[in-house]
Motif scaffolding. Structure first.
Motif: not given
Length: 742
Positions: A27, A35-38, A295, A313-317, A363
């Motif tokens: 992740a 930033a990490p991918i949670a 990202r 976006r990988t952070a929030d899909s 973004d």
């Protein structure tokens, strides 16, 4: 091509099983920075609410299965294809059938000491060497069927393991690697685990479609309009045989299951899988690229004819950008190294696919797009990139042949949104089937042509291509004394004015004016295209004194988007007329003997064979249908759920277009069949289940028509084993020769 930055491999990445690792999880490392991918908790729904993800797969270690440098049984005429190079470009992993089945091999680019990396008989379909050089990922089809799994193996043949698709009923597809080689993307197609009450209908109602099934696809309609008249021909009505033929079986319109989930997986098993995206009732979902900072992720999704490139976006899909892309090769594009430009092979608002540049904000949202490279009347067929992402290799489809070019995607003096200059690469053969990077400035190409087996060619200095020593030789394409026939391109006009074309193979030794028995051969898809590559089947047929005409009827690719869409809805009736028009044209142009014509095809071509024999029953002496659909109702009920989703757009919705599909189904008109038929099917075909051939052959026999069914053991929708392929060719040629010349 461009420079290579190799990544340092830390000791903790090679920790033994069971050891505690202090390395960051996958992740945190899909790219070297960012930033990490949670990872979301297991079973959570996707951001767009399309359903729960399939359980994340866990790597399963396997015994070593590397083999000797040469296969136990070596074919003299073999092929090598789907190359993937090591990080420095000195070695290449590839698929080769020199042992009788497509297997994973590896060896130096400039030497002949190749060796097997997986000696098991499961056919290999795709190969991808990790950017850090530590792993080779590949897909296999266990038992030769359509369900596939993704494996990884070390370049020396050790450490072989299944990383996705090991569970019964699951199918896994290979995606891209993270740019640092820490993880590989896979798409998992999981079977339905719901109880009957979870569906759209009441408990036990097997005929009900799941909620919102194919809701994004809608009715089978034309996309963007077409200059051709694709309406049902004037005066054609349903005949009495349409109503009196056997009614479709009482089966569900489509199986109410299916879902696709895309994960990032660490082959070492030291980090947990990371969910990137999930969709239920999806047609396709493939991870094509991940930005270097981690990202953004580029996905290819959607049914046939409506493929999309989706940036999330990988952070929030959250999806940030969606662009229409062309069918064909699934590797649709790539992010620029800085993540500010998305390069795509796209036919958005165009007749022919081109190289599209989409400017992205921080973004991930689009801020403009432009055409970076295009060719008149030619599709961008393949798109590949150098290791640093600054040089692109473009393969264009020019009336079936390939043109290869290189383009610098970051020139110092490019005009804003202007086209990019390209450098041509001379080709020794007609068709490029794959292009990939090899080392800092290298290029690997898989080539084929009308006179050769598939082979791998390399270019490291300048743009001159050199054949690898282990590729098949041109003289291996056919036995001594029987050179392959070089086809001639024929052009014709359909009865409604649509331009058509195809490749004509003249049997050797026949005088120019001597009418010949001729086989009209129809490709699959229908979005595939007939291209001038060596076909062992055509070689077998022409060696028996039979001519072959292989046309592109409407719905085929390579002729523009309007041509692809011209068979949608009722336009499929016109596609059936195209087959008849091509047969008629082969007589004066071939010349073919009008009293000795046969029709043959595979997959969609098999459907066309069934359908043509009942819609034009007096035109052909016989037919050979290979893995073809005979009834759309039973096809939708029996095929893989994600294929049903995709096919609904192309053929029609199994509920809303039920009457259209019934009229188009060959079983509806089987009473019109007049000539003998041979059907061929793989026993493990789940794309087009064997029952499609079985029911048509049974119906033909019930009506006193000679019909036979050849079922090939350990084969799926594609026949991959050399002994089965040889059996199929000889059986089909024997049948056609007997009915056309006997």
């Amino acid at each position: 091509m461009a420079s290579d930055a190799r990544h340092h491999v830390t000791d903790e990445r090679t920790a033994p099983a069971g050891a505690v690792s202090t390395s960051p999880s996958v992740a945190a490392r899909p790219g070297a920075a960012g930033a990490p991918i949670a990872p979301p908790p297991p079973g959570t729904r996707s951001a767009d609410g399309r359903g729960a993800a399939a359980p994340a797969p866990a790597p399963v270690a396997l015994p070593e299965a590397s083999g000797p440098r040469d296969a136990v049984t070596r074919l003299r005429a073999h092929g090598c294809w789907y190359p993937s190079a090591s990080a420095d470009g000195s070695e290449v992993a590839f698929i080769c059938d020199r042992g009788g089945v497509p297997q994973l091999w590896a060896g130096p680019v400039d030497g002949d000491e190749v060796h097997l990396l997986d000696s098991l008989p499961d056919p290999v379909k795709e190969v991808s060497w990790s950017p850090d050089g530590r792993w080779i990922a590949y897909t296999t089809a266990p038992g030769g069927g359509e369900h596939s799994r993704v494996l990884c193996v070390r370049p020396d043949g050790t450490g072989r393991r299944v990383i996705a698709g090991a569970d019964p009923g699951h199918t896994a597809h290979l995606g891209c690697w993270a740019h640092d080689g820490s993880a590989v993307a896979v798409t998992l197609a999981a079977p339905d685990t719901r109880t009957p009450t979870d569906g759209a209908g009441p408990p036990g109602d097997e005929t009900a479609l799941p909620a919102n099934w194919a809701g994004r696809d809608g009715r089978a309609t034309l996309l963007g309009g077409t200059p051709y008249d694709t309406a049902r021909p004037t005066g054609r009505t349903l005949t009495p045989s349409d109503a009196t033929a056997p009614a479709p079986l009482a089966v569900p319109a489509v199986r109410p299951d299916g879902g696709l989930s895309a994960y990032l997986i660490d082959p070492d098993g030291l980090a947990s899988p990371v969910l990137l995206a999930t969709e239920t009732h999806a047609a396709t979902l493939r991870v094509c690229d991940i930005s270097r900072d981690g990202r953004l992720v580029l996905l290819r999704r959607g049914p046939r004819g409506r493929r999309e490139a989706v940036v999330r976006r990988t952070a929030d899909s959250a999806p940030t950008c969606t662009v229409q892309v062309a069918d064909g090769d699934p590797w649709i594009g790539r992010f620029a190294p800085d993540g500010r430009t998305l390069w795509l092979r796209s036919d958005a608002e165009r007749e022919y696919a081109a190289l599209l540049a989409v400017t992205l904000g921080t973004d991930g949202r689009p801020h403009g797009r432009s055409v970076a490279a295009e060719r008149p009347d030619s599709d961008l067929d393949l798109l590949a990139w150098s290791q640093d992402g600054r040089t692109a290799a473009l393969s264009w489809n020019e009336r079936g042949a390939s043109r290869l070019e290189l383009v610098d995607t970051s020139p110092a003096h490019r005009a804003p949104y202007g086209p990019l200059p390209t450098t041509p690469v001379p080709l020794p053969h007609e068709v490029v089937t794959r292009v990939t990077a090899a080392g800092p400035r290298g290029l690997l190409s898989a080539l084929s042509g009308s006179q050769r087996r598939p082979g791998v060619w390399s270019a490291f200095e300048g743009v001159s291509l050199l054949r690898t020593p282990w590729s098949s030789r041109d003289e291996d394409a056919a036995g001594p004394g029987r050179p392959p026939v070089r086809p001639v391109l024929l052009r014709l006009t359909a009865r409604d004015g649509l331009p058509l074309s195809g490749w004509y193979y003249r049997a050797p030794g026949r005088p120019a004016g001597d009418p010949a028995p001729c086989v009209i051969h129809l490709h699959g898809g229908p979005e595939e295209q007939e291209r001038p590559v060596f076909s062992p089947l055509y070689h077998e047929l022409t060696g028996r004194g039979l001519d072959v005409f292989a046309p592109d009827v409407r719905g085929s690719s390579g002729h523009g988007r309007s041509f692809v869409d011209a068979d949608l809805g009722t336009g499929r009736f016109a596609a059936l007329d195209d087959v008849a028009d091509c047969a008629a044209h082969a007589v004066p142009a071939g010349p073919a003997d009008p009293t000795r014509l046969a029709v043959m095809g595979r997959s969609y071509g098999g459907y066309l064979t069934f359908a043509t024999l009942v819609h034009h029953p007096d035109l052909f002496r016989t037919g050979v249908a290979v893995c073809g659909m005979s009834d759309f109702a039973t096809f939708f009920a029996g095929t893989e759920p994600w294929l049903a989703e995709s096919a609904a757009h192309k053929y029609g919705h199994p509920e809303r277009d039920r009457e259209l599909l019934r009229a188009l189904s060959p079983m509806t008109r089987v009473d019109a069949l007049r000539v003998p038929l041979l059907a061929v099917h793989g026993e493990h075909d789940t794309n087009v289940p064997p029952g499609e051939s079985e029911q048509f052959v049974r119906a033909a026999r019930d009506r006193g028509i000679p019909a036979e069914l050849l079922t090939l053991r350990d084969e799926g929708h594609d026949f991959l084993r050399a002994d089965n392929r040889r059996l199929f060719r000889r059986a089909a040629a024997d049948w056609l020769q007997r009915h056309l010349t006997g």
